[in-house]
Motif scaffolding. Structure first.
Motif, PDB file in Angstrom:
ATOM      1  N   ASN A 123       7.038   8.446  13.108  1.00 44.10           N
ATOM      2  CA  ASN A 123       8.288   7.683  13.134  1.00 44.10           C
ATOM      3  C   ASN A 123       8.525   7.022  11.786  1.00 44.10           C
ATOM      4  N   MET A 124       9.424   7.576  10.998  1.00 42.69           N
ATOM      5  CA  MET A 124       9.636   7.039   9.661  1.00 42.69           C
ATOM      6  C   MET A 124      11.121   6.870   9.366  1.00 42.69           C
ATOM      7  N   ASP A 125      11.665   5.756   9.796  1.00 40.18           N
ATOM      8  CA  ASP A 125      13.088   5.491   9.569  1.00 40.18           C
ATOM      9  C   ASP A 125      13.374   5.374   8.080  1.00 40.18           C
ATOM     10  N   GLY A 126      12.512   4.658   7.373  1.00 41.61           N
ATOM     11  CA  GLY A 126      12.721   4.423   5.941  1.00 41.61           C
ATOM     12  C   GLY A 126      12.693   5.725   5.160  1.00 41.61           C
ATOM     13  N   THR A 127      11.748   6.589   5.504  1.00 40.25           N
ATOM     14  CA  THR A 127      11.633   7.872   4.799  1.00 40.25           C
ATOM     15  C   THR A 127      12.836   8.754   5.110  1.00 40.25           C
ATOM     16  N   ALA A 128      13.235   8.792   6.384  1.00 40.50           N
ATOM     17  CA  ALA A 128      14.362   9.637   6.773  1.00 40.50           C
ATOM     18  C   ALA A 128      15.632   9.198   6.049  1.00 40.50           C
TER      19      ALA A 128
ATOM     20  N   ALA B 252       6.074  14.157   7.377  1.00 40.38           N
ATOM     21  CA  ALA B 252       5.400  13.489   6.257  1.00 40.38           C
ATOM     22  C   ALA B 252       4.278  12.602   6.781  1.00 40.38           C
ATOM     23  N   PRO B 253       3.071  12.774   6.269  1.00 40.13           N
ATOM     24  CA  PRO B 253       2.004  11.870   6.699  1.00 40.13           C
ATOM     25  C   PRO B 253       2.240  10.478   6.144  1.00 40.13           C
ATOM     26  N   GLY B 254       1.611   9.481   6.748  1.00 39.34           N
ATOM     27  CA  GLY B 254       1.869   8.098   6.315  1.00 39.34           C
ATOM     28  C   GLY B 254       1.079   7.690   5.086  1.00 39.34           C
ATOM     29  N   ILE B 255       1.260   8.438   4.005  1.00 37.02           N
ATOM     30  CA  ILE B 255       0.543   8.104   2.769  1.00 37.02           C
ATOM     31  C   ILE B 255       1.548   7.947   1.625  1.00 37.02           C
ATOM     32  N   PRO B 256       1.141   7.349   0.498  1.00 41.26           N
ATOM     33  CA  PRO B 256       2.114   7.127  -0.575  1.00 41.26           C
ATOM     34  C   PRO B 256       2.766   8.429  -1.057  1.00 41.26           C
ATOM     35  N   SER B 257       4.061   8.350  -1.260  1.00 35.91           N
ATOM     36  CA  SER B 257       4.857   9.461  -1.792  1.00 35.91           C
ATOM     37  C   SER B 257       4.866  10.722  -0.940  1.00 35.91           C
ATOM     38  N   ALA B 258       4.455  10.628   0.316  1.00 38.72           N
ATOM     39  CA  ALA B 258       4.457  11.816   1.170  1.00 38.72           C
ATOM     40  C   ALA B 258       5.882  12.334   1.337  1.00 38.72           C
ATOM     41  N   GLY B 259       6.838  11.413   1.370  1.00 33.72           N
ATOM     42  CA  GLY B 259       8.227  11.799   1.552  1.00 33.72           C
ATOM     43  C   GLY B 259       8.720  12.701   0.424  1.00 33.72           C
ATOM     44  N   MET B 260       8.122  12.548  -0.737  1.00 36.20           N
ATOM     45  CA  MET B 260       8.528  13.365  -1.886  1.00 36.20           C
ATOM     46  C   MET B 260       8.263  14.846  -1.639  1.00 36.20           C
TER      47      MET B 260
ATOM     48  N   LEU C  64      10.422   2.973  -4.722  1.00 34.71           N
ATOM     49  CA  LEU C  64      11.190   3.018  -3.473  1.00 34.71           C
ATOM     50  C   LEU C  64      10.290   3.176  -2.251  1.00 34.71           C
ATOM     51  N   ASP C  65       9.097   3.736  -2.495  1.00 31.90           N
ATOM     52  CA  ASP C  65       8.153   3.955  -1.402  1.00 31.90           C
ATOM     53  C   ASP C  65       7.729   2.625  -0.762  1.00 31.90           C
ATOM     54  N   THR C  66       7.752   1.544  -1.554  1.00 31.67           N
ATOM     55  CA  THR C  66       7.311   0.241  -1.044  1.00 31.67           C
ATOM     56  C   THR C  66       8.146  -0.179   0.162  1.00 31.67           C
ATOM     57  N   ILE C  67       9.452  -0.262  -0.052  1.00 31.79           N
ATOM     58  CA  ILE C  67      10.310  -0.811   0.997  1.00 31.79           C
ATOM     59  C   ILE C  67      10.485   0.183   2.147  1.00 31.79           C
ATOM     60  N   ARG C  68      10.508   1.504   1.809  1.00 32.18           N
ATOM     61  CA  ARG C  68      10.707   2.440   2.922  1.00 32.18           C
ATOM     62  C   ARG C  68       9.480   2.451   3.833  1.00 32.18           C
ATOM     63  N   THR C  69       8.286   2.259   3.251  1.00 29.81           N
ATOM     64  CA  THR C  69       7.092   2.212   4.103  1.00 29.81           C
ATOM     65  C   THR C  69       7.115   0.952   4.969  1.00 29.81           C
ATOM     66  N   ALA C  70       7.579  -0.167   4.396  1.00 29.14           N
ATOM     67  CA  ALA C  70       7.653  -1.395   5.188  1.00 29.14           C
ATOM     68  C   ALA C  70       8.581  -1.183   6.382  1.00 29.14           C
ATOM     69  N   VAL C  71       9.715  -0.503   6.154  1.00 32.07           N
ATOM     70  CA  VAL C  71      10.647  -0.270   7.259  1.00 32.07           C
ATOM     71  C   VAL C  71      10.086   0.772   8.240  1.00 32.07           C
ATOM     72  N   ASN C  72       9.336   1.745   7.722  1.00 33.50           N
ATOM     73  CA  ASN C  72       8.670   2.689   8.636  1.00 33.50           C
ATOM     74  C   ASN C  72       7.781   1.924   9.615  1.00 33.50           C
ATOM     75  N   VAL C  73       7.014   0.996   9.080  1.00 32.72           N
ATOM     76  CA  VAL C  73       6.083   0.240   9.911  1.00 32.72           C
ATOM     77  C   VAL C  73       6.840  -0.713  10.845  1.00 32.72           C
TER      78      VAL C  73
ATOM     79  N   THR D 159       0.823  -1.221   0.000  1.00 27.84           N
ATOM     80  CA  THR D 159       0.000   0.000   0.000  1.00 27.84           C
ATOM     81  C   THR D 159       0.851   1.262   0.000  1.00 27.84           C
ATOM     82  N   SER D 160       2.137   1.149   0.360  1.00 24.58           N
ATOM     83  CA  SER D 160       3.003   2.326   0.526  1.00 24.58           C
ATOM     84  C   SER D 160       2.371   3.360   1.445  1.00 24.58           C
ATOM     85  N   SER D 161       1.662   2.907   2.432  1.00 24.35           N
ATOM     86  CA  SER D 161       1.048   3.863   3.354  1.00 24.35           C
ATOM     87  C   SER D 161       1.040   3.313   4.771  1.00 24.35           C
ATOM     88  N   SER D 162       1.812   3.978   5.660  1.00 24.81           N
ATOM     89  CA  SER D 162       1.830   3.548   7.066  1.00 24.81           C
ATOM     90  C   SER D 162       0.447   3.724   7.671  1.00 24.81           C
ATOM     91  N   ALA D 163      -0.250   4.795   7.269  1.00 29.56           N
ATOM     92  CA  ALA D 163      -1.560   5.073   7.857  1.00 29.56           C
ATOM     93  C   ALA D 163      -2.564   4.005   7.451  1.00 29.56           C
TER      94      ALA D 163
HETATM   95  N1  ASP Z   1       4.744   6.225   2.193  1.00 30.62           N
HETATM   96  C1  ASP Z   1       5.448   6.467   3.415  1.00 30.62           C
HETATM   97  C2  ASP Z   1       4.626   5.964   4.586  1.00 30.62           C
HETATM   98  O1  ASP Z   1       3.435   5.921   4.515  1.00 30.62           O
HETATM   99  C3  ASP Z   1       5.773   7.902   3.609  1.00 30.62           C
HETATM  100  C4  ASP Z   1       6.753   8.308   2.556  1.00 30.62           C
HETATM  101  O2  ASP Z   1       7.953   8.157   2.777  1.00 30.62           O
HETATM  102  O3  ASP Z   1       6.355   8.746   1.481  1.00 30.62           O
HETATM  103  O4  ASP Z   1       5.178   5.618   5.599  1.00 30.62           O
END
Ligand code: ASP
Length: 424
Positions: A320-325, A362-370, A397-406, A284-288
């Protein structure tokens, strides 16, 4: 006995198979021409499956964040351990983010991706996007402003941060309004009973939605893989592989290592329990949107107390977004190399700080990090327009970074839970 040997594979296995099939099917469809009718047909149905799944998760996410936070905070206060939970949670969030960004900076400046690429190659793409630049001050002002909103509006518009803030206020008020020895003991308000019941019902609904997860994951990954621009992916391959590798190291070594050091729990135990949440986050690429599944895994599979999970996970999903950071730090260096600039140590420290703040915002939604990436680039004088280079590869890239965020959120909840007294 006989029956059990014929049973369907477990949900975890079904989700995994769906993810693998989605990636392969999408990759194959990618090779077909856009006009191919089979491709169009499959993508149409994949789209429906994906949006059904995401739609259902979104249906429960706002009520879930709200109730789990209020109930979580109210119970925490009752147990007199609230202060500890706050401190441990924030402390661990920050520690893991610092480690993630430091790892990204070290590895990226060692590999120097893009230093041999010709920037001219991207001149066209860079001219295409007119990014809206924002200074650090403006960015902070915007975050502060976005924290407070009429809760009904925030809920209706799906704005998670103000919902979190309102839920925290309400949770604290519920506790403070109760008199420990009077007829209103903490947790004695009817509203709390109602919210508790609502939370139980929501968790049951989430259980049903999870049964659809394999179909949702299949649809989402098929579409994602089929619609990526493979030519560009190959050009940017080195950077993509690098970010995957750094994110993987953080998710497979750093986080499980910390968990092991602090709680003695093995990485296998973690992944077994967190699997559904990690795959859902990946798809989903979304932590939320993943939060319902994350809560389910932490509580039911990893045995995290309801009140601790109810507090740590919703806050973690937005902050808390380790993957995004680590992605933002690595991407800033990459852009600098592309532009032929070697960032000084001081500038790298600025990247480190802004990447952390940007990922928190960044909110936990797809591509928020962008969106928040612009702030990191500008902090060290890189052109905001450079996100044009990153945009086409962002979804992948959003796929794996969101997985690590979670994963970071789940690990925090387990660590915090283990630090509290058993009676809590
Ligand atoms: N998609 C990421 C998340 O939901 C946020 C991001 O890095 O875009 O955790």
């Amino acid at each position: 006995m006989l029956l059990s040997t014929r049973k369907m594979p477990g949900l975890n296995t079904r989700i995994f198979i769906a993810a693998a099939v989605g990636i392969l099917l999408g990759g194959w469809l990618n090779g077909l021409p856009d006009t191919d009718s089979l491709r169009a047909e499959v993508l149409y149905w994949a789209g429906i499956l994906g949006s059904l799944f995401i739609g259902m998760l979104k249906m429960v996410v706002i009520p879930l964040i709200f109730t789990s936070l209020v109930v979580g905070i109210a119970h925490l206060q009752t147990h007199q351990q609230a202060g500890k939970v706050w401190r441990y949670t924030l402390g661990f969030f920050i520690t893991t983010m610092v480690l993630a960004v430091a790892l990204a900076l070290l590895v990226t400046s060692w590999i120097k991706p893009g230093s041999e690429l010709n920037l001219e190659l991207f001149a066209g793409a860079m001219a295409d996007v007119q990014a809206h630049g924002m200074s650090g001050g403006e960015f902070f002002a915007q975050i502060i402003k976005s924290l407070f909103l009429n809760p009904v509006t925030a809920m209706a518009e799906g704005k998670i941060l103000p919902v979190v803030v309102f839920a925290i206020f309400l949770g604290v008020a519920l506790v403070k309004a109760g008199k420990p020895d009077g007829e209103n003991p903490p947790g004695g308000f009817q509203l709390l009973t109602v919210l508790n019941e609502l939370l139980t019902l929501l968790m049951r609904i989430i259980g049903w939605i999870m049964q659809l997860a394999p179909f949702g994951v299949l649809g989402l990954l098929t579409r994602l893989m089929a619609t990526q621009d493979m030519a560009l992916l190959t050009t940017m391959g080195e950077f993509i592989v690098l970010v995957f590798a750094i994110t993987f190291i953080h998710g497979a070594v750093v986080l499980p290592g910390l968990l092991y050091l602090l709680t003695g729990k093995s990485p296998l135990w973690l992944w077994r329990g967190a699997r559904e949440a990690l795959v859902t986050a990946f798809a989903t690429s979304s932590s939320a949107a993943t939060l319902p599944v994350t809560l389910n895994c932490a509580q039911d599979k990893l045995g995290v107390r309801k009140d601790v999970a109810g507090f740590v996970l919703p806050v973690g999903a937005t902050m808390n977004m380790d993957g995004t950071a680590l992605y933002e730090a690595s991407a800033a260096l990459f852009i600098a190399y592309l532009a032929g600039i070697d960032l000084s140590l001081g500038q790298q420290l600025i990247v480190m700080l802004t990447a952390m703040v940007a990922s928190m915002g960044a909110p936990g939604i797809p591509s928020a990090g962008m969106v928040t990436m612009v702030m990191v680039l500008q902090a060290v004088g890189l052109p905001a327009e450079a996100i044009a280079i990153l945009l086409p590869i962002d979804r992948i890239l959003d796929t794996i970074r969101t997985a690590v965020n979670v994963e970071g959120d789940i690990v925090t909840s387990v660590v915090v839970d283990s630090r509290l007294k058993p009676e809590a």
